[in-house]
Design an enzyme around this catalytic site. Structure first.
Site, PDB file in Angstrom:
ATOM      1  N   LYS A  63       1.996  -1.541  -8.791  1.00 12.41           N
ATOM      2  CA  LYS A  63       3.418  -1.413  -9.325  1.00 12.41           C
ATOM      3  C   LYS A  63       4.275  -1.983  -8.324  1.00 12.41           C
ATOM      4  O   LYS A  63       5.463  -2.533  -8.966  1.00 12.41           O
ATOM      5  CB  LYS A  63       3.549   0.046  -9.646  1.00 12.41           C
ATOM      6  CG  LYS A  63       4.853   0.307 -10.301  1.00 12.41           C
ATOM      7  CD  LYS A  63       4.937  -0.225 -11.834  1.00 12.41           C
ATOM      8  CE  LYS A  63       6.402   0.065 -12.524  1.00 12.41           C
ATOM      9  NZ  LYS A  63       6.204  -0.931 -13.702  1.00 12.41           N
ATOM     10  N   ARG A  68       1.273   2.126  -5.865  1.00 12.69           N
ATOM     11  CA  ARG A  68       1.388   0.781  -4.918  1.00 12.69           C
ATOM     12  C   ARG A  68       0.005   0.202  -4.550  1.00 12.69           C
ATOM     13  O   ARG A  68       0.069  -0.906  -3.836  1.00 12.69           O
ATOM     14  CB  ARG A  68       1.993   1.480  -3.856  1.00 12.69           C
ATOM     15  CG  ARG A  68       3.192   2.234  -3.824  1.00 12.69           C
ATOM     16  CD  ARG A  68       3.633   2.890  -2.783  1.00 12.69           C
ATOM     17  NE  ARG A  68       4.282   1.747  -1.772  1.00 12.69           N
ATOM     18  CZ  ARG A  68       5.492   1.343  -1.852  1.00 12.69           C
ATOM     19  NH1 ARG A  68       6.222   1.974  -2.527  1.00 12.69           N
ATOM     20  NH2 ARG A  68       5.825   0.405  -0.879  1.00 12.69           N
ATOM     21  N   ASN A 100       1.215  -0.364   5.663  1.00  9.09           N
ATOM     22  CA  ASN A 100       1.597  -1.337   4.486  1.00  9.09           C
ATOM     23  C   ASN A 100       2.293  -2.633   4.973  1.00  9.09           C
ATOM     24  O   ASN A 100       3.506  -2.540   5.610  1.00  9.09           O
ATOM     25  CB  ASN A 100       2.421  -0.813   3.438  1.00  9.09           C
ATOM     26  CG  ASN A 100       3.205  -1.454   2.378  1.00  9.09           C
ATOM     27  OD1 ASN A 100       2.713  -2.240   1.958  1.00  9.09           O
ATOM     28  ND2 ASN A 100       4.320  -0.867   1.936  1.00  9.09           N
ATOM     29  N   GLY A 101       1.805  -3.705   4.431  1.00  9.77           N
ATOM     30  CA  GLY A 101       2.530  -4.944   4.966  1.00  9.77           C
ATOM     31  C   GLY A 101       1.663  -6.025   5.477  1.00  9.77           C
ATOM     32  O   GLY A 101       0.328  -5.764   5.140  1.00  9.77           O
ATOM     33  N   LYS A 117       1.810  -9.584 -20.427  1.00  8.45           N
ATOM     34  CA  LYS A 117       1.610  -8.541 -20.758  1.00  8.45           C
ATOM     35  C   LYS A 117      -0.126  -8.211 -21.189  1.00  8.45           C
ATOM     36  O   LYS A 117      -0.854  -7.568 -20.543  1.00  8.45           O
ATOM     37  CB  LYS A 117       2.226  -7.659 -21.813  1.00  8.45           C
ATOM     38  CG  LYS A 117       3.726  -7.097 -21.779  1.00  8.45           C
ATOM     39  CD  LYS A 117       3.703  -6.041 -20.664  1.00  8.45           C
ATOM     40  CE  LYS A 117       4.078  -6.458 -19.258  1.00  8.45           C
ATOM     41  NZ  LYS A 117       5.150  -6.677 -18.687  1.00  8.45           N
ATOM     42  N   TRP A 140      -3.923  -1.743  -1.036  1.00  8.67           N
ATOM     43  CA  TRP A 140      -3.938  -2.969  -2.110  1.00  8.67           C
ATOM     44  C   TRP A 140      -4.316  -4.113  -0.934  1.00  8.67           C
ATOM     45  O   TRP A 140      -3.493  -4.383  -0.154  1.00  8.67           O
ATOM     46  CB  TRP A 140      -2.648  -3.100  -2.802  1.00  8.67           C
ATOM     47  CG  TRP A 140      -2.736  -4.388  -3.711  1.00  8.67           C
ATOM     48  CD1 TRP A 140      -3.175  -4.265  -5.013  1.00  8.67           C
ATOM     49  CD2 TRP A 140      -2.141  -5.827  -3.368  1.00  8.67           C
ATOM     50  NE1 TRP A 140      -3.046  -5.490  -5.538  1.00  8.67           N
ATOM     51  CE2 TRP A 140      -2.563  -6.499  -4.580  1.00  8.67           C
ATOM     52  CE3 TRP A 140      -1.733  -6.299  -2.351  1.00  8.67           C
ATOM     53  CZ2 TRP A 140      -2.344  -7.887  -4.726  1.00  8.67           C
ATOM     54  CZ3 TRP A 140      -1.617  -7.839  -2.369  1.00  8.67           C
ATOM     55  CH2 TRP A 140      -1.848  -8.436  -3.550  1.00  8.67           C
ATOM     56  N   GLU A 184      -2.375  -9.265 -17.983  1.00  9.76           N
ATOM     57  CA  GLU A 184      -2.172  -8.321 -17.116  1.00  9.76           C
ATOM     58  C   GLU A 184      -3.159  -6.930 -17.574  1.00  9.76           C
ATOM     59  O   GLU A 184      -3.787  -6.531 -16.631  1.00  9.76           O
ATOM     60  CB  GLU A 184      -0.834  -7.815 -17.140  1.00  9.76           C
ATOM     61  CG  GLU A 184      -0.472  -6.811 -15.799  1.00  9.76           C
ATOM     62  CD  GLU A 184       0.929  -6.426 -15.830  1.00  9.76           C
ATOM     63  OE1 GLU A 184       1.594  -6.756 -16.638  1.00  9.76           O
ATOM     64  OE2 GLU A 184       1.381  -5.995 -14.940  1.00  9.76           O
ATOM     65  N   GLU A 189       6.857 -13.422 -21.829  1.00 12.96           N
ATOM     66  CA  GLU A 189       6.583 -11.772 -21.308  1.00 12.96           C
ATOM     67  C   GLU A 189       5.469 -11.289 -22.296  1.00 12.96           C
ATOM     68  O   GLU A 189       4.603 -10.478 -21.568  1.00 12.96           O
ATOM     69  CB  GLU A 189       7.762 -10.813 -21.525  1.00 12.96           C
ATOM     70  CG  GLU A 189       7.789  -9.417 -21.723  1.00 12.96           C
ATOM     71  CD  GLU A 189       7.374  -9.178 -20.085  1.00 12.96           C
ATOM     72  OE1 GLU A 189       7.414  -9.910 -19.143  1.00 12.96           O
ATOM     73  OE2 GLU A 189       7.064  -7.936 -19.982  1.00 12.96           O
ATOM     74  N   CYS A 214       0.787  -1.016   0.008  1.00 13.70           N
ATOM     75  CA  CYS A 214      -0.140   0.001   0.119  1.00 13.70           C
ATOM     76  C   CYS A 214       1.008   1.329   0.237  1.00 13.70           C
ATOM     77  O   CYS A 214       2.067   1.132   0.116  1.00 13.70           O
ATOM     78  CB  CYS A 214      -0.819   0.095   1.324  1.00 13.70           C
ATOM     79  SG  CYS A 214      -1.750  -1.372   1.560  1.00 13.70           S
ATOM     80  N   HIS A 274       2.956 -31.716 -26.339  1.00 14.57           N
ATOM     81  CA  HIS A 274       3.152 -32.667 -25.041  1.00 14.57           C
ATOM     82  C   HIS A 274       1.777 -32.284 -24.237  1.00 14.57           C
ATOM     83  O   HIS A 274       1.723 -32.305 -22.866  1.00 14.57           O
ATOM     84  CB  HIS A 274       4.335 -32.383 -24.375  1.00 14.57           C
ATOM     85  CG  HIS A 274       5.529 -32.799 -25.090  1.00 14.57           C
ATOM     86  ND1 HIS A 274       5.787 -34.227 -25.292  1.00 14.57           N
ATOM     87  CD2 HIS A 274       6.493 -31.990 -25.630  1.00 14.57           C
ATOM     88  CE1 HIS A 274       6.834 -34.407 -26.000  1.00 14.57           C
ATOM     89  NE2 HIS A 274       7.384 -33.044 -26.391  1.00 14.57           N
TER      90      HIS A 274
HETATM   91  O1  M6R Z   1       9.681  -4.172  -9.270  1.00 16.89           O
HETATM   92  P1  M6R Z   1      10.041  -5.545  -9.883  1.00 16.89           P
HETATM   93  O2  M6R Z   1      10.691  -5.369 -11.181  1.00 16.89           O
HETATM   94  O3  M6R Z   1      10.686  -6.248  -8.649  1.00 16.89           O
HETATM   95  O4  M6R Z   1       8.606  -6.372  -9.859  1.00 16.89           O
HETATM   96  C1  M6R Z   1       8.269  -7.530 -10.274  1.00 16.89           C
HETATM   97  C2  M6R Z   1       6.925  -7.807 -10.826  1.00 16.89           C
HETATM   98  O5  M6R Z   1       5.932  -7.491  -9.595  1.00 16.89           O
HETATM   99  C3  M6R Z   1       6.709  -7.058 -11.994  1.00 16.89           C
HETATM  100  O6  M6R Z   1       7.628  -7.143 -12.978  1.00 16.89           O
HETATM  101  C4  M6R Z   1       5.232  -7.216 -12.578  1.00 16.89           C
HETATM  102  O7  M6R Z   1       5.097  -8.800 -13.009  1.00 16.89           O
HETATM  103  C5  M6R Z   1       4.934  -6.512 -13.859  1.00 16.89           C
HETATM  104  N1  M6R Z   1       3.587  -5.907 -13.526  1.00 16.89           N
HETATM  105  C6  M6R Z   1       4.671  -6.993 -15.040  1.00 16.89           C
HETATM  106  O8  M6R Z   1       4.410  -6.170 -16.035  1.00 16.89           O
END
Ligand code: M6R
Length: 606
Positions: free
Chosen positions: A601, A27, A98-99, A482, A74, A485, A478, A2, A501
């Site tokens: 993020k 966050r 936060n935590g 994307k 969050w 997400e 990746e 958070c 497989h």
């Molecule tokens: O800040 P970080 O690179 O450690 O974050 C890792 C992941 O949480 C981050 O890459 C996440 O998978 C992204 N939202 C993907 O787009």
């Protein structure tokens, strides 16, 4: 994960708390709240949804008080609603957190026997009542020290008190927290970004520490409540990078910034005149390193996987990769000649940080590849390789991914060269090719019209697959991440050769399948796998590089060609259409591109 803000000032604080909370929304953004102290009372406002909703629901301009705390959430414990939103308050104490408090269930039982009635489903409320209880018998500093010892788990806290109305307490264990210094006011924030419009003078709390913030004084304490001194850092000001400019979304801006990301990375690490790589102060003798483990989460993990292919190609070093949340709890065999590399954009990801901490406790060699150089991971690793790509605000990682893989590629080249595992001519050629990469990325970005047209098919389908072999496999993963997400459609990344497989059973008429088949050494194999999915009805979007040779396959639905370069560098170019595909799919659906649902993020909880 958070966001926390706190301000102690000689003037009303609500407007600055609101603007800082908006910055902290990366966050978490499922609910928001503020508490201020005014005329001997705690004034609390909170609501489900964004800070904008909080502003719509309450007349925040008239929220008086020269001391206040704010929070964007969050959810971990309890659904996102206004009751579970922070701050949480007793008659005397108000807390933002936060935590995760791991022993909250036991503490709840204990506090219930003391007559406290819990209003929310959160773990945070136990902190409020513990402090309230401890203040009955102890002075502030003792009460805080005692409370923190009673809490298990991770936290960053901001606390205000009705009966001690001139201060804010901040505390950190496991979750980041910064203190900022301004004229006649001082601040508490989850990170420097939240505080940047108010100050560039920052102190980071370390684990176990807490602080007392008054408008004209900040005191720091260790976990035993003893006063300590801490350094003040001056941060450079780069406000412009935090604005969207003419772009509709940060993600769009960050995708377009990628030629610059690569250009900057090259400037930082490559000596063009001598075709050499500058990695200064590498703290170990290179011959002492016989193996490397790369660790990260999400996109950063995909960077690790990408790096594995390059390290294996360019060096003889044994490479393993790991997902941080798995690594931290496994029975690892720690080896003295192993280098552990932690990859993270934010440098605050709780699982990656815990993995680093574990390695440090076992006296291992640790290196961080990070974007935020003031972050916990950067500060705690033995050696840091910054990716220098500027603030990445969109939750979906784009330019940080290219920045990470660039630095990992450069590191692989450097180690290969130092160990004489690649010959000098090849090394110099590869450095030369690298220098053309920014302009190739720039050209590969000019595909918006094609991608926009294609993206509807992905939105309409039940699901999609992203296939690649070799260097293209991490990029397939990746691309799938994307799309899911941002567009909330099911997407799977697979090694193309693995389809037969099991996953081939998923292919049905009209299913969109992205096939990454650059003309590298895997090309023919991938094209055969592509034919297998076409034969079962898949609508194939082939992404390859420009070439004079014809593509030897029929019935491909769409083809996108990126620029041509050496095989090592093609992954950079293949990534671009996949980022744009996810962006335009989400745009067509009208989704919140920079803040996709359920995500944040910076993932500072495990
Ligand atoms: O800040 P970080 O690179 O450690 O974050 C890792 C992941 O949480 C981050 O890459 C996440 O998978 C992204 N939202 C993907 O787009």
């Amino acid at each position: 994960m958070c966001g926390i803000i706190g301000i102690s000032s000689n003037k009303p604080v609500s407007a600055n708390i609101i603007s800082s909370l908006k910055k902290l929304e990366y966050r978490g953004y499922d609910s928001a709240g503020i508490a201020t102290l005014f005329e001997g009372e705690i004034k609390e406002v909170k609501s489900e949804g964004r800070v904008d909703t909080l502003e719509q629901n309450f007349d925040l301009k008239n929220l008086k008080g020269n001391i206040g705390i704010g929070h964007v959430r969050w959810a971990t414990h309890g659904v996102p609603n206004s009751v579970n939103a922070h701050p949480h308050s007793s008659h005397n104490v108000s807390v933002v957190h936060n935590g995760i408090i791991e022993n909250s269930t036991i503490l709840k039982k204990y506090l219930a026997t003391k007559g406290h009635i819990f209003k929310s489903q959160t773990d945070t409320e136990v902190i409020v009542y513990l402090i309230t209880e401890n203040l009955k018998t102890d002075e502030l500093e003792e009460a805080i020290t005692k409370t923190l010892k009673q809490l298990h788990g991770s936290f960053a806290l901001g606390i205000v008190f009705k009966d001690i109305p001139d201060l804010i307490v901040g505390a950190r264990r496991g979750s980041p927290l910064a203190v900022g210094y301004g004229p006649n006011e001082n601040y508490l924030g989850s990170d420097s970004y939240a505080l940047k419009s108010m100050t560039n003078k920052i102190t980071y709390l370390d684990d176990g520490e807490f602080c007392i913030i008054k408008k004209d004084q900040v005191l720091f304490f260790n976990e035993d409540g003893k006063k300590i001194n801490k350094k003040i850092l001056e941060l450079s000001s780069d406000e412009a990078s935090y604005e969207k400019g003419d772009f509709k979304h940060f993600m769009a801006k960050e995708i377009e910034e990628q030629p610059n990301t690569i250009e900057t990375g090259i400037k930082e690490y490559i000596d063009k005149t001598n075709s050499e790589i500058n990695i200064y102060n590498f703290p170990w003798n290179i011959n002492e390193i016989n193996s490397i483990t790369l660790i990260g989460c999400g996109t950063a993990y995909h960077s690790c996987l990408m790096a594995k292919y390059w390290f294996e190609e360019l060096t003889q070093i044994d490479i393993s990769i790991d997902i941080a949340s798995e690594f931290r709890y496994r029975k690892n065999r720690f080896k003295k000649d192993n280098l552990y590399i932690f990859v993270s954009q934010s440098g605050e990801t709780a699982d990656t940080y815990a993995a680093l901490d574990l390695c440090k406790k076992n006296n291992m060699k640790t290196c961080a590849v990070v974007n935020v150089i003031e972050s916990s991971i950067a500060r705690d690793a033995n050696f840091v390789l910054p990716i220098h790509c500027g603030p990445e605000i969109g939750v979906a990682s784009t330019k940080a991914f290219l920045g990470q893989i660039l630095i990992l590629y450069i590191l692989a080249l450097k180690l290969g060269s130092l160990r004489n595992e690649i010959n000098q001519e090849t090394f110099k050629d590869k450095i030369k090719d690298l220098q053309n990469l920014p302009s190739l990325i720039e050209k590969s970005l000019l595909i918006d019209n094609d991608i926009q047209a294609i993206s509807s098919t992905f939105n309409e389908a039940k699901g999609s697959m992203f296939l690649g072999r070799g260097f293209s496999y991490p990029i397939a993963l990746e691309g799938a991440l994307k799309l899911k997400e941002l567009s909330y459609v099911h997407a799977e990344g697979y090694p193309a050769g693995e389809m037969k497989h099991g996953p081939l059973a998923l292919i049905e008429d009209g299913m969109p399948v992205v096939v990454l088949a650059p003309r590298d050494s895997y090309y023919k194999k991938t094209i055969s796998n592509m034919q297998e999915v076409i034969a079962r009805g898949a609508k194939v979007l082939l992404i390859t590089n420009k070439s004079k040779d014809e593509i030897v396959s029929e019935n491909i639905w769409e083809t996108i060609e990126v620029e041509n370069t050496n095989d090592d560098l093609l992954p950079f170019l293949l990534t671009i259409p996949l980022q744009k595909l996810a962006y335009y799919s989400a745009l067509k659906k009208g989704y919140d591109i920079d803040k996709p649902r359920n995500l944040a993020k910076s993932v500072t909880v495990e």
